[in-house]
Design a protein around this motif. Structure first.
Motif, PDB file in Angstrom:
ATOM      1  N   LYS A   1      38.149 133.467  37.285  1.00 24.84           N
ATOM      2  CA  LYS A   1      38.284 132.294  38.156  1.00 24.84           C
ATOM      3  C   LYS A   1      38.848 131.101  37.409  1.00 24.84           C
ATOM      4  O   LYS A   1      39.419 130.200  38.015  1.00 24.84           O
ATOM      5  CB  LYS A   1      36.962 131.956  38.833  1.00 24.84           C
ATOM      6  N   LYS A   2      38.719 131.085  36.067  1.00 29.06           N
ATOM      7  CA  LYS A   2      39.311 130.010  35.263  1.00 29.06           C
ATOM      8  C   LYS A   2      40.802 130.243  35.019  1.00 29.06           C
ATOM      9  O   LYS A   2      41.537 129.304  34.762  1.00 29.06           O
ATOM     10  CB  LYS A   2      38.596 129.909  33.922  1.00 29.06           C
ATOM     11  N   ARG A   3      41.250 131.495  35.077  1.00 33.27           N
ATOM     12  CA  ARG A   3      42.621 131.835  34.696  1.00 33.27           C
ATOM     13  C   ARG A   3      43.590 132.018  35.857  1.00 33.27           C
ATOM     14  O   ARG A   3      44.799 131.898  35.666  1.00 33.27           O
ATOM     15  CB  ARG A   3      42.607 133.123  33.868  1.00 33.27           C
ATOM     16  N   PHE A   4      43.081 132.312  37.040  1.00 35.11           N
ATOM     17  CA  PHE A   4      43.962 132.635  38.162  1.00 35.11           C
ATOM     18  C   PHE A   4      43.715 131.719  39.352  1.00 35.11           C
ATOM     19  O   PHE A   4      42.589 131.304  39.598  1.00 35.11           O
ATOM     20  CB  PHE A   4      43.750 134.088  38.604  1.00 35.11           C
ATOM     21  N   LYS A   5      44.805 131.409  40.088  1.00 31.67           N
ATOM     22  CA  LYS A   5      44.707 130.625  41.317  1.00 31.67           C
ATOM     23  C   LYS A   5      45.455 131.384  42.411  1.00 31.67           C
ATOM     24  O   LYS A   5      46.440 132.067  42.151  1.00 31.67           O
ATOM     25  CB  LYS A   5      45.361 129.250  41.129  1.00 31.67           C
ATOM     26  N   LEU A   6      44.991 131.220  43.632  1.00 27.12           N
ATOM     27  CA  LEU A   6      45.623 131.866  44.767  1.00 27.12           C
ATOM     28  C   LEU A   6      46.670 130.935  45.383  1.00 27.12           C
ATOM     29  O   LEU A   6      46.409 129.740  45.529  1.00 27.12           O
ATOM     30  CB  LEU A   6      44.557 132.203  45.817  1.00 27.12           C
ATOM     31  N   THR A   7      47.839 131.474  45.749  1.00 29.03           N
ATOM     32  CA  THR A   7      48.845 130.684  46.446  1.00 29.03           C
ATOM     33  C   THR A   7      48.544 130.706  47.943  1.00 29.03           C
ATOM     34  O   THR A   7      47.665 131.442  48.390  1.00 29.03           O
ATOM     35  CB  THR A   7      50.263 131.252  46.209  1.00 29.03           C
ATOM     36  N   GLY A   8      49.287 129.936  48.696  1.00 30.20           N
ATOM     37  CA  GLY A   8      49.100 129.883  50.134  1.00 30.20           C
ATOM     38  C   GLY A   8      49.390 131.197  50.819  1.00 30.20           C
ATOM     39  O   GLY A   8      48.804 131.510  51.856  1.00 30.20           O
ATOM     40  N   THR A   9      50.293 131.987  50.243  1.00 33.01           N
ATOM     41  CA  THR A   9      50.665 133.273  50.849  1.00 33.01           C
ATOM     42  C   THR A   9      49.795 134.418  50.346  1.00 33.01           C
ATOM     43  O   THR A   9      50.036 135.568  50.689  1.00 33.01           O
ATOM     44  CB  THR A   9      52.145 133.592  50.562  1.00 33.01           C
ATOM     45  N   GLY A  10      48.812 134.123  49.476  1.00 28.18           N
ATOM     46  CA  GLY A  10      47.895 135.155  49.008  1.00 28.18           C
ATOM     47  C   GLY A  10      48.288 135.811  47.702  1.00 28.18           C
ATOM     48  O   GLY A  10      47.635 136.750  47.261  1.00 28.18           O
ATOM     49  N   LYS A  11      49.362 135.336  47.072  1.00 28.87           N
ATOM     50  CA  LYS A  11      49.726 135.869  45.762  1.00 28.87           C
ATOM     51  C   LYS A  11      48.865 135.175  44.696  1.00 28.87           C
ATOM     52  O   LYS A  11      48.241 134.158  44.967  1.00 28.87           O
ATOM     53  CB  LYS A  11      51.210 135.626  45.484  1.00 28.87           C
TER      54      LYS A  11
ATOM     55  N   ARG B   1      49.403 132.727  37.587  1.00 24.23           N
ATOM     56  CA  ARG B   1      48.821 132.774  36.250  1.00 24.23           C
ATOM     57  C   ARG B   1      49.661 131.921  35.305  1.00 24.23           C
ATOM     58  O   ARG B   1      50.809 131.585  35.611  1.00 24.23           O
ATOM     59  CB  ARG B   1      48.781 134.212  35.737  1.00 24.23           C
ATOM     60  N   LYS B   2      49.086 131.573  34.170  1.00 22.51           N
ATOM     61  CA  LYS B   2      49.820 130.844  33.144  1.00 22.51           C
ATOM     62  C   LYS B   2      50.377 131.843  32.142  1.00 22.51           C
ATOM     63  O   LYS B   2      49.903 132.977  32.042  1.00 22.51           O
ATOM     64  CB  LYS B   2      48.886 129.870  32.435  1.00 22.51           C
ATOM     65  N   HIS B   3      51.385 131.400  31.389  1.00 26.30           N
ATOM     66  CA  HIS B   3      51.955 132.245  30.340  1.00 26.30           C
ATOM     67  C   HIS B   3      51.064 132.231  29.098  1.00 26.30           C
ATOM     68  O   HIS B   3      50.416 131.223  28.806  1.00 26.30           O
ATOM     69  CB  HIS B   3      53.341 131.736  29.943  1.00 26.30           C
ATOM     70  N   ALA B   4      51.062 133.321  28.383  1.00 27.03           N
ATOM     71  CA  ALA B   4      50.358 133.393  27.104  1.00 27.03           C
ATOM     72  C   ALA B   4      51.251 132.807  26.011  1.00 27.03           C
ATOM     73  O   ALA B   4      52.411 132.468  26.262  1.00 27.03           O
ATOM     74  CB  ALA B   4      50.021 134.849  26.786  1.00 27.03           C
ATOM     75  N   PHE B   5      50.723 132.666  24.812  1.00 24.98           N
ATOM     76  CA  PHE B   5      51.456 132.222  23.612  1.00 24.98           C
ATOM     77  C   PHE B   5      51.880 130.760  23.665  1.00 24.98           C
ATOM     78  O   PHE B   5      52.853 130.376  23.030  1.00 24.98           O
ATOM     79  CB  PHE B   5      52.689 133.107  23.351  1.00 24.98           C
TER      80      PHE B   5
ATOM     81  N   VAL C   1      55.887 126.935  29.763  1.00 26.23           N
ATOM     82  CA  VAL C   1      55.154 125.885  30.476  1.00 26.23           C
ATOM     83  C   VAL C   1      54.914 126.271  31.930  1.00 26.23           C
ATOM     84  O   VAL C   1      53.839 126.032  32.473  1.00 26.23           O
ATOM     85  CB  VAL C   1      55.929 124.545  30.403  1.00 26.23           C
ATOM     86  N   HIS C   2      55.896 126.878  32.561  1.00 22.26           N
ATOM     87  CA  HIS C   2      55.836 127.125  34.000  1.00 22.26           C
ATOM     88  C   HIS C   2      54.889 128.274  34.353  1.00 22.26           C
ATOM     89  O   HIS C   2      54.782 129.244  33.617  1.00 22.26           O
ATOM     90  CB  HIS C   2      57.240 127.429  34.530  1.00 22.26           C
ATOM     91  N   ASP C   3      54.229 128.136  35.499  1.00 26.05           N
ATOM     92  CA  ASP C   3      53.361 129.206  36.005  1.00 26.05           C
ATOM     93  C   ASP C   3      54.213 130.344  36.537  1.00 26.05           C
ATOM     94  O   ASP C   3      55.379 130.157  36.870  1.00 26.05           O
ATOM     95  CB  ASP C   3      52.471 128.695  37.136  1.00 26.05           C
ATOM     96  N   THR C   4      53.618 131.519  36.611  1.00 27.44           N
ATOM     97  CA  THR C   4      54.301 132.678  37.169  1.00 27.44           C
ATOM     98  C   THR C   4      53.299 133.474  38.000  1.00 27.44           C
ATOM     99  O   THR C   4      52.131 133.108  38.063  1.00 27.44           O
ATOM    100  CB  THR C   4      54.924 133.548  36.050  1.00 27.44           C
ATOM    101  N   LEU C   5      53.762 134.524  38.626  1.00 30.17           N
ATOM    102  CA  LEU C   5      52.887 135.339  39.466  1.00 30.17           C
ATOM    103  C   LEU C   5      52.402 136.563  38.701  1.00 30.17           C
ATOM    104  O   LEU C   5      53.089 137.061  37.805  1.00 30.17           O
ATOM    105  CB  LEU C   5      53.635 135.799  40.720  1.00 30.17           C
ATOM    106  N   VAL C   6      51.223 137.023  39.053  1.00 31.37           N
ATOM    107  CA  VAL C   6      50.677 138.249  38.476  1.00 31.37           C
ATOM    108  C   VAL C   6      51.523 139.422  38.962  1.00 31.37           C
ATOM    109  O   VAL C   6      51.926 139.470  40.125  1.00 31.37           O
ATOM    110  CB  VAL C   6      49.200 138.421  38.902  1.00 31.37           C
TER     111      VAL C   6
END
Length: 64
Positions: free
Chosen positions: A11-21, A24-28, A45-50
């Motif tokens: 729950k600290k690492r992932f967020k849900l988008t409006g469409t249910g995807k 996540r943040k990038h590592a490193f 820097v930019h977020d991406t999808l799982v």
């Protein structure tokens, strides 16, 4: 039957988008940044999808 507990780490690492995807943040991008190029750091820097293959596993951790 008791409620399912949400995984606290997830729950600290992932967020849900409006469409249910799942976002996540990038590592490193947290430390040892001196040896990484500016371009590499900027792209992290930019977020991406799982990824689709991991989505089911992450949703189970989040209790979705």
């Amino acid at each position: 039957m008791p409620k399912m507990k949400t995984n606290s780490a997830a729950k600290k690492r992932f967020k849900l988008t409006g469409t249910g995807k799942i976002k996540r943040k990038h590592a490193f991008h947290s430390h040892i940044l001196t040896k990484k190029t500016t371009k590499q750091k900027r792209n992290l820097v930019h977020d991406t999808l799982v990824n689709g293959s991991d989505e089911r596993r992450v949703k189970a951790l989040l209790g979705i």
